[in-house]
Scaffold this motif. Structure first.
Motif, PDB file in Angstrom:
ATOM      1  N   ASP A 328     -35.469  33.989   2.605  1.00  0.00           N
ATOM      2  CA  ASP A 328     -35.617  32.536   2.401  1.00  0.00           C
ATOM      3  C   ASP A 328     -34.380  31.785   2.897  1.00  0.00           C
ATOM      4  O   ASP A 328     -33.293  32.364   3.023  1.00  0.00           O
ATOM      5  CB  ASP A 328     -35.838  32.228   0.905  1.00  0.00           C
ATOM      6  N   GLU A 329     -34.588  30.513   3.136  1.00  0.00           N
ATOM      7  CA  GLU A 329     -33.493  29.561   3.346  1.00  0.00           C
ATOM      8  C   GLU A 329     -32.412  30.088   4.288  1.00  0.00           C
ATOM      9  O   GLU A 329     -31.255  30.211   3.911  1.00  0.00           O
ATOM     10  CB  GLU A 329     -32.885  29.184   1.986  1.00  0.00           C
ATOM     11  N   TRP A 378     -39.499  36.439   0.538  1.00  0.00           N
ATOM     12  CA  TRP A 378     -39.942  35.070   0.252  1.00  0.00           C
ATOM     13  C   TRP A 378     -40.769  34.553   1.423  1.00  0.00           C
ATOM     14  O   TRP A 378     -40.702  35.100   2.530  1.00  0.00           O
ATOM     15  CB  TRP A 378     -38.731  34.175  -0.021  1.00  0.00           C
ATOM     16  N   TRP A 395     -43.265  30.999  -2.841  1.00  0.00           N
ATOM     17  CA  TRP A 395     -42.456  30.163  -3.750  1.00  0.00           C
ATOM     18  C   TRP A 395     -42.534  28.690  -3.419  1.00  0.00           C
ATOM     19  O   TRP A 395     -42.417  27.842  -4.285  1.00  0.00           O
ATOM     20  CB  TRP A 395     -41.007  30.643  -3.789  1.00  0.00           C
ATOM     21  N   TYR A 420     -40.947  28.605 -11.968  1.00  0.00           N
ATOM     22  CA  TYR A 420     -39.485  28.492 -11.872  1.00  0.00           C
ATOM     23  C   TYR A 420     -38.910  28.144 -13.244  1.00  0.00           C
ATOM     24  O   TYR A 420     -38.880  26.992 -13.672  1.00  0.00           O
ATOM     25  CB  TYR A 420     -39.085  27.486 -10.778  1.00  0.00           C
ATOM     26  N   TRP A 471     -33.311  31.638 -11.681  1.00  0.00           N
ATOM     27  CA  TRP A 471     -32.163  31.362 -10.811  1.00  0.00           C
ATOM     28  C   TRP A 471     -31.039  30.844 -11.685  1.00  0.00           C
ATOM     29  O   TRP A 471     -31.270  29.976 -12.540  1.00  0.00           O
ATOM     30  CB  TRP A 471     -32.547  30.328  -9.743  1.00  0.00           C
TER      31      TRP A 471
HETATM   32  C1  ACM Z   1     -35.945  30.428  -3.416  1.00  0.00           C
HETATM   33  O1  ACM Z   1     -36.104  29.771  -4.452  1.00  0.00           O
HETATM   34  N1  ACM Z   1     -35.016  30.100  -2.542  1.00  0.00           N
HETATM   35  C2  ACM Z   1     -36.761  31.598  -3.121  1.00  0.00           C
END
Ligand code: ACM
Length: 533
Positions: A328-329, A378, A395, A420, A471
């Motif tokens: 991801d990202e 992801w 996600w 989340y 997270w």
């Molecule tokens: C994510 O929340 N960056 C998978």
């Protein structure tokens, strides 16, 4: 005494019978009958040698609070709790069980060890809540209502994630987190081990990943816009010995630990340890603020080899079929500016940097597949083409999951909207304490349906299940993890276990009001339930 309880007692309903209905997640079928089985000083546990470990676990659940010894015997006839493996229960699937309670014995039967274990978890929740006290309690009648339960889960992936990169969590807490997963019949811990702000797993070939990468000089305090820092060093990591202990502890509780080693983004801590892994050659520091960093791995052969070396050590520690590689990202600015990355795109005949990321992931997918494992990442790993055996965590909404399932890929649903658990639990942010943002109340988690309506029944089979995300940018301590995870994880556990038709929110809340008292006794810092309207 709460009014409802008082009314039921007056109506002659036995309190312990009510507790039968306080199992979370709610079993598929419960038949209550008259009478109780009563645990006492001579109650035994009957189990064959193959179930010896499970029998000991059951003993460890019951002995501390009751003060009874629960001797293990081979063939107790009465006043016994019998655990049995029996192939004739294969129709209940690989995690299902049958639990029957009569006045003189309790029988837990399944075709698998996991099923027996889940029967044991139900039995714990059929006893008075005092059984969850770890110290001896006197004066309690240890009754279990006579009943028959047949039960099996709806989904095979029932998980919680834990980000130990943003804030390191001590091993002892990870073990407690696993115990709580098991209590709720969850079977997967997604262990997010590497981040910009910290690398948390010892890799023998690259010692600086932890000697450098596990430590940051300070941490962002308050929300991003405030640009405040706490001036306090933070760090920590798990040695390989500790990882083995965590994995073993989880295995004994039928929890699979899925490790996540992030690539090609979220890599600043690794690049701080080994600048040659980055695109600029600059000496970076381990990240101290939240958000998405531009510093990502380069695409050199040596860096791909680094990933394979790291994963080789990871595979030796984690037996999980699925290995999470993040994906991801990953901002593409540095690849756009890098002559080496551009040369790679040309040499491989790729269209752009998205295809370069896809090429990166394909290398790792082929490596994992050759070792008999499966890659999961992801949903960004969809961009530029998904590797053939890869599975996806959806996600950014459900779209990635829908596209993957339609293309024949397995999916775990993790949409920010419903899973989340770093989001706020109420609109009263002052009362909640600092969180990243968002709003995900308990009833919204409970309402979640993991199978998107866009999928037909064949495509739906690719939805393995779902998991809640923890997270930890704004979750600095174990006690805060518990506050954010519970009771929302109880709701998710029921989403993932209980048949869709059997779900009922008011009924769940009624059971949850009993269940949170168990969490109290287990010293879980859960968020208190809102008062009854
Ligand atoms: C994510 O929340 N960056 C998978």
């Amino acid at each position: 005494m709460p009014l409802l309880l008082a009314a039921l007692v007056l109506a002659g309903v036995h309190v312990s019978q009510m507790r039968t209905m306080s199992i979370i997640p709610k079993p598929v079928s419960v038949q209550l009958s008259d009478g109780n089985f009563t645990l006492n000083a001579t109650t035994s546990i009957t189990a064959p040698a193959s179930l010896g470990k499970l029998a000991k676990r059951l003993q460890s659940y019951l002995a501390p609070a009751t003060g009874f010894p629960f001797p293990l015997v081979k063939d107790g006839a009465s006043n016994t709790i019998s655990l049995k493996l029996d192939k004739s229960f294969a129709s209940l699937g690989s995690e299902g069980y049958r639990l029957s309670v009569s006045r003189d014995r309790v029988d837990i039967q399944s075709s698998t060890q996991a099923g027996v274990f889940y029967g044991v978890q139900s039995l714990r929740q059929m006893l008075p809540n005092e059984v969850f006290n770890s110290s001896q309690v006197s004066g309690v009648e240890w009754n279990v209502p006579c009943s028959t339960i047949e039960d099996q889960p709806r989904f095979t992936w029932r998980g919680l994630h834990l980000d130990v990169g943003r804030h390191f969590m001590p091993k002892e807490f990870v073990l407690k987190y696993i115990d709580l997963l098991a209590l709720h019949k969850m079977n997967t811990l997604h262990f997010h081990l590497t981040e910009d702000q910290g690398w948390r797993i010892e890799i023998k070939k690259y010692p600086k990943l932890t000697s450098v990468g596990a430590w940051r000089k300070e941490t962002m305090a308050g929300h991003y816009e405030e640009h405040r820092y706490d001036g306090t060093p933070h760090g920590g990591f798990y040695t390989q010995k500790e990882i083995k202990e965590i994995v073993k502890y989880a295995q004994d509780r039928f929890v699979t630990v899925v490790p996540e080693i992030e690539m090609p983004g979220h890599a600043q801590a690794a690049i701080a340890a080994y600048p040659e892994l980055g695109n600029t050659g600059k000496q970076l520091e381990v990240g101290t603020h939240w958000g998405v960093y531009e510093n990502v791995y380069n695409v050199e052969d040596k860096t791909i080899q680094f990933q394979k070396d790291v994963l080789t050590e990871v595979l030796a520690l984690f037996p999980s079929k699925f290995i999470h590689i993040g994906g991801d990202e990953c901002p593409k600015e540095q690849w756009k500016a890098s002559p080496q990355a551009q040369a790679k795109i040309k040499a491989l005949g790729l269209k752009d940097e998205n295809e370069l990321q896809s090429w990166f992931i394909h290398q790792i997918d082929a490596f994992l597949a050759a070792k008999g494992r499966r890659l999961i990442g992801w949903d960004e790993i969809l961009e530029g083409g998904l590797a053939p055996g890869a599975a996806v965590m959806s996600w950014r909404g459900e779209e990635g999951g829908i596209a993957s399932a339609k293309a024949g890929h397995d999916v775990v649903m993790t949409p920010g909207s419903h899973t989340y658990f770093d989001h706020y639990q109420s609109q009263d942010h002052k009362a909640e304490g600092l969180a990243i943002g968002g709003f995900l109340p308990l009833d919204k988690v409970y309402s979640y349906e993991p199978i998107p309506h866009q999928l037909n029944s064949e495509e739906a089979k690719h939805v393995l299940g779902a998991q809640g995300q923890l997270w930890t940018e704004y979750i600095p301590t174990p006690s805060r993890v518990e506050y954010m995870a519970y009771p929302r994880a109880c709701a998710l556990a029921e989403v993932l276990w209980t048949p869709k038709e059997e779900k009922n929110y008011p009924d769940f809340i009624g059971r949850l009001r009993v269940h949170v008292d168990r969490l109290s006794k287990l010293n879980v810092n859960y968020r208190k339930l809102d008062p009854k309207p």
